[in-house]
Every structure is written in C-alpha cells, then in structure tokens.
Motif scaffolding. Structure first.
Motif, mmCIF file in Angstrom:
data_model
loop_
_atom_site.group_PDB
_atom_site.id
_atom_site.type_symbol
_atom_site.label_atom_id
_atom_site.label_comp_id
_atom_site.label_asym_id
_atom_site.label_seq_id
_atom_site.Cartn_x
_atom_site.Cartn_y
_atom_site.Cartn_z
ATOM 1 N N GLY A 1 0.818 -1.212 0.000
ATOM 2 C CA GLY A 1 0.000 0.000 0.000
ATOM 3 C C GLY A 1 0.844 1.251 0.000
ATOM 4 O O GLY A 1 0.520 2.240 -0.681
ATOM 5 N N LEU A 2 1.939 1.212 0.752
ATOM 6 C CA LEU A 2 2.843 2.358 0.804
ATOM 7 C C LEU A 2 3.415 2.665 -0.573
ATOM 8 O O LEU A 2 3.560 3.838 -0.948
ATOM 9 N N SER A 3 3.731 1.640 -1.339
ATOM 10 C CA SER A 3 4.310 1.838 -2.672
ATOM 11 C C SER A 3 3.378 2.661 -3.553
ATOM 12 O O SER A 3 3.811 3.580 -4.254
ATOM 13 N N GLY A 4 2.094 2.347 -3.500
ATOM 14 C CA GLY A 4 1.128 3.097 -4.307
ATOM 15 C C GLY A 4 0.998 4.536 -3.878
ATOM 16 O O GLY A 4 0.916 5.445 -4.724
ATOM 17 N N ILE A 5 1.018 4.792 -2.561
ATOM 18 C CA ILE A 5 0.869 6.165 -2.065
ATOM 19 C C ILE A 5 2.094 6.998 -2.411
ATOM 20 O O ILE A 5 1.991 8.157 -2.838
ATOM 21 N N VAL A 6 3.277 6.401 -2.229
ATOM 22 C CA VAL A 6 4.515 7.122 -2.528
ATOM 23 C C VAL A 6 4.593 7.452 -4.016
ATOM 24 O O VAL A 6 5.013 8.559 -4.407
ATOM 25 N N VAL A 7 4.177 6.531 -4.845
ATOM 26 C CA VAL A 7 4.178 6.773 -6.283
ATOM 27 C C VAL A 7 3.241 7.924 -6.624
ATOM 28 O O VAL A 7 3.531 8.741 -7.509
ATOM 29 N N ASN A 8 2.114 8.006 -5.924
ATOM 30 C CA ASN A 8 1.180 9.120 -6.169
ATOM 31 C C ASN A 8 1.851 10.468 -5.929
ATOM 32 O O ASN A 8 1.667 11.427 -6.695
ATOM 33 N N ASP A 9 2.624 10.571 -4.825
ATOM 34 C CA ASP A 9 3.332 11.820 -4.544
ATOM 35 C C ASP A 9 4.299 12.162 -5.677
ATOM 36 O O ASP A 9 4.424 13.324 -6.092
ATOM 37 N N SER A 10 4.992 11.146 -6.150
ATOM 38 C CA SER A 10 5.950 11.380 -7.236
ATOM 39 C C SER A 10 5.242 11.797 -8.521
ATOM 40 O O SER A 10 5.737 12.662 -9.267
#
Length: 385
Positions: free
Chosen positions: A272-281
């Motif tokens: 889940g963290l991977s998806g959220i971090v990618v959103n920020d990028s």
C-alpha cells in the motif's frame, strides 16, 4: 494429582499455531525422543521461551517379548505369541448377538484374578503348532521398558513436534529458529537420523512470503506499465518508482522507533505504501512535464515544480498519516495485528515524502542531463555521417 503437563495460552494475532514448532521425523521413536529432549533442553536456556513441550509423551511401562531359541525350535513366532496373549488378556470374540438396540459381544478370556496378576504371566500356557502346550517363560524372554502414550506419523515416518511460546519483548522467533537450525539440524541428522523441519507459524510465514515475492514482481511490473503509458516514456517511470525503496527504509525505522517486529502484515503495508509514494511522485513529475511543455528551462522547471507542488504532496501524505495515527496507539487485541501495517504506511510515507521533495528533483535533473548528453552525441554522430 496425576497431572503431568498443564499449559495456559493466550490469544495471539497473526498466523495460527505456536511461535516455535519444530517437527522431527525418523525411523526410531526412542531416537526421536532423545533428539526432541535435546531441543527442549536447549529452548529452556533461551530467554523469553516458555510452555515448551513435545507431543511424544512417555506412556505406561511396557513388557517386551522376544522369542528364545527354544521357542523358535518349537515353531513359534512373534505373531503366534501375540495372538494368544491378546486372546488371553483382551479376550477372543466368539459371538455377537443383538439385544434390542444393543449389540452384545461374547468374549472368552482368562479369569480376572489371573489377568490382573502379573505373577501368572510366566506360567501362562502357550499352544504350540502341533497342539501341545508349554509355559510362556520357556519360549520367550520378557523385559520391561518405558513406552510412549501415542506414536504419530508424518508422510509415512515417525514424527514428533517440539513447540513453545516466545515473549516478543524479550526474544525473537526468527532468531531462535535460526539458532536451532544452525546448532542442531546437522548433528541430530547424524546422531539420531532425525530430519528437522519448521512448521506452524514458520511454515505459514514462509509460504506467505513466497506468495508476496511473486505478487511484488507483478505489482511493480503493472505500476511501471501504467506509468509508462501515462508519461509516454520508458525512463520517467523508473524515476517515479525510485522513491519506493526509500519508503521501505522509513518503514523499518518506524518499526524500530515503535519497538514492533516486522511481520507479514508489515509487508502488506509496504504494498500500500508503494502506491501512495508513487502518487506523490506523479504529482511532482506531472507538473514538471507541464512546465517543460510550456517552454520553461529544465532547472527552472524542476525548482518551480517542487515549490508549486509542495502543498499538494504534503496534504496527500499528511492526511493519510493523520488517519492512521489513532491506530498506532490502539491497545485492543483486535487492532494489534493491524498496527505493523499502519506503522509501515505512516512512517514510510513520512520518510519518503521528504525525499520526494528533495531527491526527486535531483533524479529529474540527472535524467535530463543524461538525455541532453545522449542527444548531443547522437546529433554529433549524425553531422559526422
């Protein structure tokens, strides 16, 4: 009185089973018991380990019969002796009849006075194959030894399991398993012929991690495909996904700060963290592309994108962290197995958000420098040709 083992266990979150569950398999029950006893004694010396037991308990005293040379000469064998002893003490079924709803067995056996008196065992008459009789003591030798209450099998072999609970504030399950595997696996195999395997939580955990590895490959592949389609570029998705490992670093730091073990739920949280971090990028890179499309220079566009998208990136991260914060301090049993996931997402997101704003502009600058250099070399080669 009469209690040999009394265990009290508590409800635990996570995989079912005991914290430590070691299975030993082999061909000899007594050798397996000796191997299990060694592991039990080793576990007793480890801090935080309690409720240690094996499932091969000693049973009642057993009589061991072995044929003498005289018995063999008379044509007897173990099967004949065993059948006659069973008939004498357990009874020989001669008839079954129905009494209304009940089925009545009729058995012929020795009188109770003789069956319950071991002194009569030596004088028990054994029928020979030729019809003659002889005392039991003349054809067999009798010895005694401690037997087992029950024998368990696994895949056609005798098996014994050694299990224990671990206080996670004192010791770690994986550390204990590694210690046992390193110090006992080869020695027990050579000394007792016992094969060691970890089951219970360790077995389920290994299976789950294997599934997660395969899932991670597919997940990151799909993320890359989607980003490549959105950005119409093969290189920019790699820049966006480069912040994912930083999120993992933040998650590990968060577990250390909160003094919580990394669990399978922590790994679920990392997905889940991977998806959220990618959103920020994506927020930062998308705005950068718009500025470049308007004709702004590379370095100016990078700085402007980082400044203009600061609020959007922070709001995306802070709202998620704020929503998970109450779960981090929840004390109910039902919430305990979710806390590692919340720690992974909240701390990983907090750590990676800062890096998105600092490292992502640097990555973009490096990417554009490489592109410009490659473009210059290509154009120079074209002019030469």
């Amino acid at each position: 009185a009469g209690i040999e083992s009394f265990t009290i266990s508590e409800r635990r979150a996570g995989h079912p089973g005991r914290d430590i569950d070691i299975r030993l398999t082999g061909d000899d029950a007594f050798k397996l018991k000796s191997a299990a006893t060694e592991i039990v004694e080793a576990l007793k010396t480890m801090p935080g380990v309690s409720a240690i037991e094996d499932d091969l308990p000693w049973g009642q005293e057993q009589f061991i019969f072995s044929l003498t040379p005289t018995g063999k000469a008379l044509g007897l064998n173990v099967d004949i002796i065993g059948r006659q002893l069973r008939a004498a003490f357990d009874g020989y079924l001669v008839q079954l009849f129905q009494d209304r709803q009940d089925e009545i067995e009729v058995r012929v056996m020795l009188p109770d006075a003789e069956r319950h008196n071991l002194a009569q065992l030596d004088s028990l008459m054994i029928i020979l194959p030729n019809g003659d009789t002889t005392p039991l003591s003349g054809v067999v030798s009798i010895s005694t030894r401690k037997g087992f209450e029950v024998l368990r099998h696994r895949e056609g072999q005798l098996a014994v399991s050694v299990s224990a609970d671990v206080d996670r504030s004192v010791n770690n399950n994986n550390t204990i398993r590694a210690n046992i595997r390193e110090n006992f696996a080869e020695r027990l195999a050579s000394q007792y012929g016992a094969t060691m395997a970890f089951q219970g939580r360790a077995e389920d955990q290994a299976s789950t991690i294997g599934d997660l590895k395969r899932g991670a490959v597919f997940a990151f592949a799909f993320i890359y495909i989607v980003l490549a389609w959105v950005f119409a570029s093969y290189s920019k998705p790699l820049i966006v996904m480069a912040v994912i490992p930083f999120g993992l670093v933040g998650a590990i730091i968060g577990h250390w700060v909160m003094n919580i073990e990394l669990t399978v739920l922590s790994l679920f949280g990392f997905f889940g963290l991977s998806g959220i971090v990618v959103n920020d990028s994506i927020i930062l890179v998308t705005f950068y592309q718009k500025l470049r499309a308007s004709g702004m220079q590379v370095n100016t566009a990078i700085a402007e994108a980082a400044c203009q998208r600061l609020r959007a990136v922070l709001l995306t991260s802070l709202t998620t962290i704020a929503g998970l914060t109450p779960l981090l301090f929840e004390t109910s049993l039902q919430a305990q197995f979710l806390i590692p996931m919340a720690v992974t997402i909240s701390f990983g997101l907090a750590f990676s958000t800062v890096l998105v704003l600092l490292v992502m502009p640097a990555f973009l600058s490096v990417l554009e420098s490489i592109r410009a250099r490659v473009k210059t070399q290509v154009s120079g080669a074209s002019e030469v040709n």
